[in-house]
Design a protein around this motif. Structure first.
Motif, mmCIF file in Angstrom:
data_model
loop_
_atom_site.group_PDB
_atom_site.id
_atom_site.type_symbol
_atom_site.label_atom_id
_atom_site.label_comp_id
_atom_site.label_asym_id
_atom_site.label_seq_id
_atom_site.Cartn_x
_atom_site.Cartn_y
_atom_site.Cartn_z
ATOM 1 N N GLN A 19 0.866 -1.175 0.000
ATOM 2 C CA GLN A 19 0.000 0.000 0.000
ATOM 3 C C GLN A 19 0.898 1.219 0.000
ATOM 4 N N ASP A 20 0.547 2.207 -0.823
ATOM 5 C CA ASP A 20 1.169 3.523 -0.684
ATOM 6 C C ASP A 20 0.178 4.598 -1.088
ATOM 7 N N ARG A 21 0.566 5.856 -0.825
ATOM 8 C CA ARG A 21 -0.395 6.934 -1.023
ATOM 9 C C ARG A 21 -0.819 7.046 -2.477
ATOM 10 N N ASP A 22 0.147 6.918 -3.379
ATOM 11 C CA ASP A 22 -0.177 7.129 -4.798
ATOM 12 C C ASP A 22 -0.861 5.931 -5.442
ATOM 13 N N GLY A 23 -0.454 4.727 -5.057
ATOM 14 C CA GLY A 23 -0.946 3.541 -5.763
ATOM 15 C C GLY A 23 -2.041 2.788 -5.031
ATOM 16 N N GLY A 24 -2.328 3.154 -3.778
ATOM 17 C CA GLY A 24 -3.354 2.451 -3.015
ATOM 18 C C GLY A 24 -2.921 1.047 -2.633
ATOM 19 N N ARG A 25 -3.919 0.209 -2.374
ATOM 20 C CA ARG A 25 -3.648 -1.168 -1.956
ATOM 21 C C ARG A 25 -3.653 -2.060 -3.177
ATOM 22 N N ARG A 26 -2.633 -2.890 -3.324
ATOM 23 C CA ARG A 26 -2.536 -3.750 -4.512
ATOM 24 C C ARG A 26 -1.721 -4.991 -4.179
ATOM 25 N N GLU A 27 -1.799 -5.983 -5.071
ATOM 26 C CA GLU A 27 -1.032 -7.206 -4.843
ATOM 27 C C GLU A 27 0.457 -6.899 -4.952
ATOM 28 N N LYS A 48 -5.801 0.473 7.865
ATOM 29 C CA LYS A 48 -5.620 0.222 6.435
ATOM 30 C C LYS A 48 -4.604 1.165 5.816
ATOM 31 N N GLN A 49 -4.336 2.260 6.502
ATOM 32 C CA GLN A 49 -3.332 3.202 6.006
ATOM 33 C C GLN A 49 -2.582 3.819 7.188
ATOM 34 N N PRO A 50 -1.491 4.517 6.904
ATOM 35 C CA PRO A 50 -0.693 5.043 8.012
ATOM 36 C C PRO A 50 -1.353 6.264 8.645
ATOM 37 N N ALA A 107 8.881 -2.550 11.145
ATOM 38 C CA ALA A 107 8.491 -1.447 10.260
ATOM 39 C C ALA A 107 7.673 -1.962 9.084
ATOM 40 N N GLY A 108 6.624 -1.232 8.745
ATOM 41 C CA GLY A 108 5.873 -1.480 7.516
ATOM 42 C C GLY A 108 4.516 -2.141 7.677
ATOM 43 N N TRP A 109 4.246 -2.674 8.838
ATOM 44 C CA TRP A 109 3.013 -3.481 9.036
ATOM 45 C C TRP A 109 1.744 -2.635 8.987
ATOM 46 N N LEU A 110 0.765 -3.098 8.207
ATOM 47 C CA LEU A 110 -0.585 -2.519 8.185
ATOM 48 C C LEU A 110 -1.614 -3.642 8.072
ATOM 49 N N GLU A 111 -2.852 -3.310 8.388
ATOM 50 C CA GLU A 111 -3.999 -4.186 8.130
ATOM 51 C C GLU A 111 -3.772 -5.624 8.601
ATOM 52 N N ASN A 112 -3.459 -5.792 9.881
ATOM 53 C CA ASN A 112 -3.291 -7.118 10.480
ATOM 54 C C ASN A 112 -2.223 -7.958 9.777
ATOM 55 N N VAL A 121 -0.764 -6.246 4.717
ATOM 56 C CA VAL A 121 -0.243 -5.182 3.861
ATOM 57 C C VAL A 121 1.112 -4.676 4.369
ATOM 58 N N SER A 122 2.083 -4.566 3.442
ATOM 59 C CA SER A 122 3.317 -3.827 3.718
ATOM 60 C C SER A 122 3.109 -2.412 3.199
#
Lengths: 486, 223
Positions: A106-114, A323-325, A352-357, A360-361
C-alpha cells in the motif's frame, strides 16, 4: 547501521512465583494434553529421545523437555554479507527487522494492490538504507507475480543483491529450506555457516498445539545445517487460545518449548529464538485485533518466560489493524513497540511497515515506523551519567536567567544532542502552511520516493554473484520439470 | 420440557428466544412440539428457526451479539434442522442448501473457515466440513457422497491459494463444475483472484459468505 543495546531496567511484569505458575501450567499442558507433530520422522526423533508419542500427539515430561531446551545457546551471532552488519541475537541486544509475509502493498499514490517482486526489492532497499533496521528480514512482501514454486529463489537473490544485511531463509517447504541453505553456503561458505548461522528462519506453530508438516520439514533441514530458527506460536487469543492472558501465555510457552526441544534433539546447540506472536481477536466480530492492552501484557510475560529459560526472545512489532498510516496505525504501533523494547525483545520482526493485520506492507508506514525506531534507539541507550553529561562547565558559563545556546558544552554536542525526527513537523503553523501544509503521510510519501531514487546497491563479489545466478537458474530449471500439482 | 400451556404464537416466540440464547435442547424439543401440533416442517422452519436466526443475524451485524453467542445460536439451529431436514426432504420442500467446505491442500489454517461453516449452519445450510489440508480428490469424493449445492474453499497462505484452481479445474474435468457454486475465501484472497481461478464468488467475511450463498440458492430455486 546503528546497533541497539538495551541499557534500561528490563520490565518484569510477573513475580518469581508468577513465572513458576506459568511454567507449571505449560508443563501440565505438555504432560497431559501434548502437542501434535504432523511429520513421521519428527515424531520418531521425539520418541527416540524419550518423549511419549501416541498417534500424532507427543507428550513431554518436564525433566526431558528442560534437558533439551537447556542445550540451546542463550546468544548467537548471525552472519551478514557485510561483516559490520552481523547481528548478535540474545542478551541485551535488540535487532529490528522489516514486516514479513504480506501479500499486499500500500502507498499513497498507488493504493492497496497485490505485491510484486519489484515491491519486494523496494522494501529490501528501504530496509538496507535505514540505519535503524538491522536486518533485511525474510518475506518482506509476498511477490505474487512470481510462481509459487520458485518465488523463494527470487526473494533470497534479492536480499543478497540489494542489501548486505542479514536475512531469513524460506520456510515454505523442506526443499525450499534446503535451497536457502545452499544459497547461504555459496555466499558465506559451508563451514563458516556451521560455526555461525547465516540464516534465521521463521517457524510458526499453528496454534493451538500443532506443528504442521511444512514447518517440521524446515526444522529438520535447518537444524541439521545448524541454521538459526525462531520458534513462534501464532496465537490470536479468543480463537487459537483461551480468552485469558495467563492461559494463552502458558499455551504459547508450552508450544514454543516443544519446538525448541525438537531442534535440540535433531542437533544439540542449534541456535533458536523463543518466539511470541500473540494478539487478540474482537470477540464481537471475530476480526484480529492488534495493539490491544492484553496483547502487551502477554508480550511482557512471554519475554520474561524466554529470559527464565535463558533463550533469546522474539516478539512485538509495529502492529496495527489500520488500512493506512493514519492515527490508528501510529497509536497502535507505538502501543506495541514500547512494550516490545521495555521487554528487551532480542529480535523484533515487523518492526516497520506493518498494516492491516499483516496483510499489507505499507511504504509510507515503513519509513514512519523507522522514525519511531530511531527514537527508540535513543531511548534504549539509557542515560549517560558521565561528568561530561552532567555539564558542570556549562553551568559555570551561564549566569542565572541566561541561556545555554552558546556554551562550549553546547558547541560540543548540539548536532546530535536530541533526536531530530525527519518526518515530523516542528514548524510554526504559519510556516507549516507556507511549506504546503503537508501531513505526515505526504512527507513519508516524499521520503519513500527520495530514498528509492537515491538508492545505491552494496558491492557484491562478482564470482559469488555468478555462482548464485547459476544456482538459481539451475534450480528453476529443475523445479520446472518436477511433478507438481500447481 | 412441557410446552402444552403455550399458545402456538407463544411457542414460536419461545423458540426464537431459545434460539437466540443458544439453548440447543430446548430448541430441539420445541421443534418436535410444533411438529406434534401439526405444523408442517416448512412452517416450523420459517416461523421458528429462520425467524429466530434472522434476529440473531441482525444483532450480530449491529454489534449486540458476540461470536461465541452466535456459535451457540448456530448450534441450536443445527439441532432443530437435524429434526426437520429429513421431513423437509420427504415433503419435497425447497432445500436451504448443502455446502462442502474445506481448507485446500498444504494449508492447515482453518479458524476463519470454521467461522464460515458455523454461520452457514446458523442460516440453515447443511455443512459438510472437510477440515484442513484437502486435495482435489477429497473434494471430489465428498461431492459424490453429499451432492452439495456449494463448494467453499479457503486458504491463509499465498503459497496454497493457487491450489484452489487445481480443485476448480478438477471439477471441470469431472463434469461437475456447472452444477456447483464455488466460493473462495481467506485473508490473502481477493475478488480478482477469485475471478482468475474461475470461482463463482469471493466471501470477504463469514456474514458476506452466507449472504452470497443464500442469494445463490434463491436464484437457483427461481430458475
Amino acid at each position: 547501521m546503528q546497533p541497539i543495546t538495551y541499557n534500561l531496567p528490563v520490565y518484569d511484569l510477573l513475580t518469581v512465583e508468577g513465572v513458576a505458575r506459568v511454567h507449571n501450567m505449560s508443563m501440565r499442558i505438555l504432560r497431559e494434553l501434548g502437542i501434535d507433530f504432523y511429520d513421521d520422522e519428527a515424531r520418531d526423533i521425539l520418541r527416540a529421545h524419550g518423549a511419549d508419542v501416541r498417534g500424532d500427539t507427543v507428550f513431554f515430561d518436564e525433566e526431558l523437555l528442560l534437558k533439551y531446551v537447556g542445550m540451546a545457546p542463550s546468544q548467537f551471532t548471525q552472519l551478514a554479507r557485510n561483516p559490520q552488519n552481523n547481528v548478535n541475537i540474545g542478551g541485551n541486544n535488540m535487532v529490528f527487522a522489516p514486516v514479513y509475509g504480506c501479500p499486499f502493498v500500500q502507498d499513497r499514490d498507488g493504493g492497496r494492490r497485490e505485491a510484486t517482486l519489484r515491491d519486494f526489492q523496494n522494501f529490501v532497499k528501504l530496509a538496507y538504507m535505514s540505519p535503524y533496521i538491522h536486518h533485511s528480514g525474510g518475506t518482506v512482501v509476498e511477490p505474487t507475480d512470481e510462481p509459487v514454486a520458485t518465488r523463494h529463489l527470487d526473494m533470497l537473490l534479492s536480499h543478497i543483491t540489494y542489501s548486505d544485511k542479514a536475512f531469513m531463509g524460506s520456510v515454505t517447504s523442506g526443499n525450499n529450506a534446503a535451497d536457502s541453505v545452499a544459497i547461504a553456503e555459496i555466499v558465506f561458505g559451508a563451514e563458516r555457516i556451521r560455526e555461525h548461522p547465516a540464516l534465521l528462519s521463521l517457524i510458526n506453530v499453528s496454534s493451538p498445539r500443532r506443528f504442521d508438516d511444512r514447518m517440521l520439514a524446515c526444522i529438520k533441514v535447518y537444524a541439521r545445517a545448524r541454521q538459526a530458527m525462531i520458534i513462534t506460536p501464532f496465537i490470536l487469543a479468543g480463537a487459537m487460545g483461551p480468552t485469558s492472558v495467563a492461559g494463552t501465555v502458558a499455551q504459547l510457552n508450552a508450544e514454543a518449548l516443544a519446538g525448541i526441544a525438537l531442534c535440540q534433539m535433531i542437533n544439540p546447540g542449534t541456535p533458536v529464538v523463543y518466539g511470541s506472536f500473540l494478539s487478540t481477536i474482537d470477540l464481537q466480530s471475530g476480526a484480529p485485533t492488534f495493539g490491544t492492552p492484553e496483547s502487551q501484557t502477554a508480550l511482557y510475560i512471554s519475554a520474561q518466560m524466554a529470559r527464565h529459560y535463558n533463550l533469546p526472545f522474539r516478539g512485538g512489532g509495529a502492529f496495527s489493524s489500520s488500512k493506512q498510516p493514519d492515527a490508528q496505525a501510529g497509536y497502535e504501533s507505538v502501543m506495541v513497540m514500547i512494550p516490545t523494547v521495555m521487554a528487551r525483545t532480542n529480535f523484533v520482526l515487523h518492526a516497520a511497515g506493518w498494516l492491516e493485520n499483516g496483510l499489507v506492507s505499507g511504504y509510507e508506514k515503513f519509513v514512519l515506523d523507522c522514525e519511531i525506531l530511531g527514537m527508540l534507539h535513543t531511548w534504549a541507550r539509557g542515560v549517560d551519567l558521565s561528568d561530561e553529561a552532567f555539564a558542570m562547565d556549562a553551568f559555570a558559563e551561564v549566569p542565572p536567567g541566561g541561556h545555554f545556546l552558546g556554551t562550549a558544552h553546547t558547541m560540543r554536542h548540539f548536532r546530535d544532542a536530541f533526536y531530530r525526527a525527519e518526518l515530523f513537523d516542528y514548524n510554526s503553523a504559519e510556516q507549516w502552511e507556507l511549506n504546503g501544509g503537508h501531513d505526515t503521510y505526504d512527507r513519508a510519501s516524499a521520503r519513500v520516493k527520495q530514498l528509492l531514487a537515491s538508492y545505491e546497491a552494496p558491492a557484491l563479489d562478482a564470482g559469488v554473484a555468478q555462482r548464485l545466478h547459476e544456482f538459481v537458474a539451475q534450480r528453476k530449471a529443475a523445479i520446472a520439470v518436477e511433478p507438481r500439482d500447481f | 420440557m412441557d410446552f402444552s400451556d403455550l399458545s402456538d404464537e407463544d411457542l414460536w416466540l419461545q423458540m426464537q428466544d431459545d434460539l437466540y440464547d443458544g439453548m440447543k435442547e430446548e430448541v430441539a424439543a420445541e421443534t418436535r412440539e410444533a411438529l406434534t401440533r401439526g405444523f408442517s416442517p416448512q412452517e416450523v422452519l420459517g416461523q421458528g428457526l429462520v425467524a429466530g436466526m434472522d434476529i440473531v443475524g441482525v444483532d450480530f451485524r449491529d454489534g449486540v451479539l458476540f461470536v461465541p453467542e452466535v456459535l451457540m445460536a448456530a448450534n441450536a439451529m443445527k439441532a432443530g434442522m437435524e429434526i426437520l431436514r429429513p421431513l423437509l426432504a420427504e415433503t419435497g420442500a425447497e432445500r436451504i442448501g448443502t455446502m462442502i467446505i474445506g481448507t485446500v491442500k498444504g494449508d492447515i489454517h482453518d479458524i476463519g473457515k470454521n467461522l464460515v461453516a458455523m454461520m452457514m449452519e446458523g442460516a440453515g445450510f447443511e455443512v459438510i466440513n472437510l477440515g484442513i489440508n484437502n486435495d482435489a480428490d477429497k473434494f471430489l469424493e465428498a461431492i459424490k457422497t453429499h451432492q452439495p449445492d456449494i463448494i467453499g474453499m479457503s486458504a491463509l497462505l499465498t503459497t496454497t491459494m493457487p491450489y484452489m484452481k487445481v480443485v476448480i479445474d478438477a471439477l471441470g474435468e469431472e463434469g461437475l463444475r456447472d452444477t456447483l457454486y464455488v466460493m473462495v475465501g481467506g485473508a490473502p484472497v481477493t475478488e480478482t483472484f477469485a475471478k482468475a481461478v474461475g470461482a463463482d464468488a469471493y466471501g470477504r467475511d463469514a456474514a458476506v459468505a452466507v449472504e452470497l450463498a443464500k442469494a445463490y440458492m434463491a436464484k437457483r430455486r427461481a430458475a
